[in-house]
Write an enzyme that holds these catalytic residues in place. Sequence first.
Site, short mmCIF file in Angstrom:
data_model
loop_
_atom_site.label_atom_id
_atom_site.label_comp_id
_atom_site.label_asym_id
_atom_site.label_seq_id
_atom_site.Cartn_x
_atom_site.Cartn_y
_atom_site.Cartn_z
N TYR A 8 47.71 14.93 3.81
CA TYR A 8 47.43 13.39 3.75
C TYR A 8 48.05 12.27 3.17
CZ TYR A 8 43.54 11.41 5.95
OH TYR A 8 42.27 10.60 7.32
N ASP A 25 39.72 14.16 22.09
CA ASP A 25 40.28 13.51 20.96
C ASP A 25 39.41 12.06 20.34
OD1 ASP A 25 40.64 12.78 18.12
OD2 ASP A 25 41.97 14.14 17.54
N SER A 42 46.04 14.05 11.62
CA SER A 42 45.11 12.66 11.64
C SER A 42 46.48 12.15 10.58
CB SER A 42 44.02 12.58 10.95
OG SER A 42 43.31 11.99 11.14
#
Length: 716
Positions: A486, A648, A566
Amino acid sequence: MVFRSILKKQHLLIAGIGIALMGCQATTSEDAPASPQITKPPVTVETIHGVQVSDPYRYLEVDSPETTSWVKAQQAKGHEYLAGIENKQAIVDRITGLWNYEKVSAPFEHGDNTFYYRNDGLQAQSVLFVKGSDGKEKVLLDPNTLSNDGTVALSGVSVSDDGNTLAYGVSKSGSDWQQWHFVDIATGAKLSDELNWIKFSSAVWNKDNSGVYYSRYDAPEGGNALADVNYNQKVYFHQLGTDQGQDKLIYERPQNKDWGFAADVSEAGDYLLISVWQGTDSRNRFFYKSLDGQSDVVELIIDLEAEYSFLGNDKSIFYFKTDLDAPNGKVIAIDVNNSDKANWQTIIPESSDPISSIKIINDHLVVSYLHDVLGKLSIFSLSGDKRQDVTLPGKGKVAGPYGKRSKDYFYYVFNSYVQPKTTYKFDFKTGTSSLYAEPKVSFNPDDYVSEQVFYTSKDGTRVPMMISYKKGLKKTGDNPTLLYAYGGFSISLTPRFSPANIAWMDLGGIYAVPNLRGGAEYGESWHQAGMLDKKQNVFDDYYAAAEYLIEHNYTNTSKLGAYGRSNGGLLMGATLTQRPDLFAAVLPAVGVLDMLRFHKFTIGWAWTSEYGSADVAEQFPALMAYSPYHNVSERAYPATMVMTADHDDRVVPLHSFKFGAMVQAKQKGDEPIIMRIESKAGHGAGKPTAMKIDEFADIYSFLFDSFGLKIPAKIQ
């Protein structure tokens, strides 16, 4: 993108979606590269700070027949490819078998009632139960009854302090928009109250349990709720039994449209607490309002200088966790009647381990730390004297503590990459923990290994990584390996159990998670080392993790897959454009991929504190240098599956559409570049179990296919 206050995922390919996108008019020049089954629209070319920037797929931002046709064609192409992978059903079956066990959350208590979530194994959404003082339990709210396909999810609950009324939020198809409802707990009857246009907010009860404080936006003016920009959040009070139109406006800041407000009420009910957030900046302001009689909102901390997390209060003495002059966090006390900084007192000073969370329970400060990414629990008095460390069942993640100041016990949840979530109860009277709830799973955790290693990044920084696999695996340098990461927004990737990861290990796979800069694994300084113009550090940390796995004979470039969601999807986009040589497959999921325009849609403006903005001349060069969409060139790319969802409204799907189209057009190699576009799904929260299982199966089968490996007909 995950807000710090919300913190914190996976389905079937169905053609014919209704796309909710945003319109932008394009300036034109030459023809755009061809896209599947669509007329070639003109290319957009803009001059940004003196630099000509081409945006050939700008038209995919617009809700139009051409875009709809393109999406349908991409869905069909992706579905056909994935459906053609031999023995994919074996992965579905193995994940399903592992997933099918009862899951029970840590309990929370209000009045005489105890509340908890339970999932019997494969239910689309977990069910909220309540148990009264008589020990009898009943279903309080079953989200699986809210829709036929499980795509309406429970997004939050708030129980009145007397335990009599439930407020709950729901979201549809993974959207960030929430609608809140109310239930009488004793009878189970739904009340008539309904609250709309809520995002990034809970509902918190007042002292007499007659209503809730919450934050909301005005209804979108552009008519596109999934795309319009969200500004000017406001705090309201809703009195039970009244229409939302009668709600009382408590606080707004029209002169600061980008300020957001997280409302809470002190445990004694004497203060309304307003944490003022600005984008995804880890720093915040803090205001409060006395709820004893008429009073104004007091701006206690007006400077955006540090994080201030309210912990509790003794009348006018407010306790905070802050990183002011303490990147790893400390606890301070402020007397709001004498609030000059010179009078602030440090209760627990900063240590070498960053603070993960704190709760005041039994008039003690229960502090959860991260020690090299692994959980640690310590207990202090309210004056800061250390009482003890809590003995934990192993090395992994600690979630919690969960409890109240008035109680002499608390709960916490422990898990790791190979151990499922298990709930423990700590008793202050004995100073020990006892097992509260342990899941019964269909595998033996002792058959798997999760080890921590440390490696050196490009600039010499020491970075930790967890590597998990099945016992007996040999380091031949040829093992299928998935590298998940991430690296941003001060989010720590601590160990987290998933039955799907066990299925991957059963396939002979290695699951590796490096703790890149940009997270909070080593405090705010670790976060700041991976944001704004230092974002390249995050990418370099990731490449160094891949090189470590190769150098130490875990795998090689032909068996290594890259996956992130993301902000991690941005990492994947950078990986594909900067180091395609390192990986056999790259999977950017719901990623931020156009770094020049992300701030123009929904809540994207909030991320400029993390990334910077292309509108700022000084920040433009760094963004342009790594923006995945703008750095695709004509070359051979590894197998790529770009993943997104039609609902989204956090990271709008145009990012994935534009990036996927660009990579397809520029691919000079033989590897597939496909899109996986989910219908009736969003950024990931609230996704039904079947959708999650199907997505994991697609990921693993795509990886195996890209590695040139055959999936066995049966996985054990």
